[in-house]
Design a protein around this motif. Sequence first.
Motif, PDB file in Angstrom:
ATOM      1  N   GLU A  11      34.448  43.441  35.533  1.00  0.00           N
ATOM      2  CA  GLU A  11      34.941  42.108  35.188  1.00  0.00           C
ATOM      3  C   GLU A  11      34.002  41.376  34.223  1.00  0.00           C
ATOM      4  OE1 GLU A  11      36.628  38.086  37.399  1.00  0.00           O
ATOM      5  OE2 GLU A  11      35.329  39.432  38.511  1.00  0.00           O
ATOM      6  N   LYS A  12      32.689  41.474  34.446  1.00  0.00           N
ATOM      7  CA  LYS A  12      31.736  40.785  33.583  1.00  0.00           C
ATOM      8  C   LYS A  12      31.851  41.280  32.141  1.00  0.00           C
ATOM      9  CE  LYS A  12      26.858  39.852  32.837  1.00  0.00           C
ATOM     10  NZ  LYS A  12      25.495  40.071  33.259  1.00  0.00           N
ATOM     11  N   GLN A  26      35.314  31.313  41.530  1.00  0.00           N
ATOM     12  CA  GLN A  26      35.628  32.325  42.535  1.00  0.00           C
ATOM     13  C   GLN A  26      34.665  33.501  42.471  1.00  0.00           C
ATOM     14  OE1 GLN A  26      38.211  31.868  44.783  1.00  0.00           O
ATOM     15  NE2 GLN A  26      38.261  29.839  43.872  1.00  0.00           N
ATOM     16  N   SER A  27      34.033  33.674  41.299  1.00  0.00           N
ATOM     17  CA  SER A  27      33.145  34.823  41.110  1.00  0.00           C
ATOM     18  C   SER A  27      32.133  34.503  40.024  1.00  0.00           C
ATOM     19  CB  SER A  27      33.956  36.056  40.705  1.00  0.00           C
ATOM     20  OG  SER A  27      34.502  35.870  39.400  1.00  0.00           O
TER      21      SER A  27
END
Length: 200
Positions: free
Chosen positions: A103-104, A180-181
């Motif tokens: 995701e990053k 959320q993250s």
Amino acid sequence: MQSEHKHQPIEIAIIDRNVLTCLGLRGILLDIVPNIVVRTFSTFLEFMDDTPYMYAHYFVSSAIYFEHSQFFREQQRKTIVLSNGENTPQMNSLLTLNICQDEKKLVKSLLSLRQYGHGGGVMHTVSAPSNSLGLSGREIEVCILLAKGYTNKEVADMLNISLATAISHRKNIMDKLAAQSLADIIIYAVLNGLVDVAEL
């Protein structure tokens, strides 16, 4: 009449048979680019039944791109091909986005597309929001280090604070940003000019 157009949301299409790819990419795009509408299509026919020329950008799976390359070649400045890592044929003249990354890295790739764009598209013309969420000076420092990939322990060591304090700052940042993250923190840091995409 021109000012009315500026207030209309910009529309982006995602054309991919994989529902999870569509939903995931849609969610990330909505986080990164304000004032947009993202529509998803599972087939090229479904996309063509809509109004395909109104979209500012098309995120299209490589399979659908190659099946309907004539249309997308004509719209090359708007087209971003979704690739599956190294399994996609070389496409030097096209922008591609590897959707098989963590995701990053995916957020970093999207932010790079947004920042550098490809000649007049919306991805690089949207202005960044200001720091209106009230992060303290220390929270901004922590936010920058987290966005750059440092762990809580490394943040604590670098800022000469306890690990508990670093974790507390991270929790406060997440709460204030409604994050959320870690990806949400990265997006916030880049959009607010706290870090450059190249630093990630």
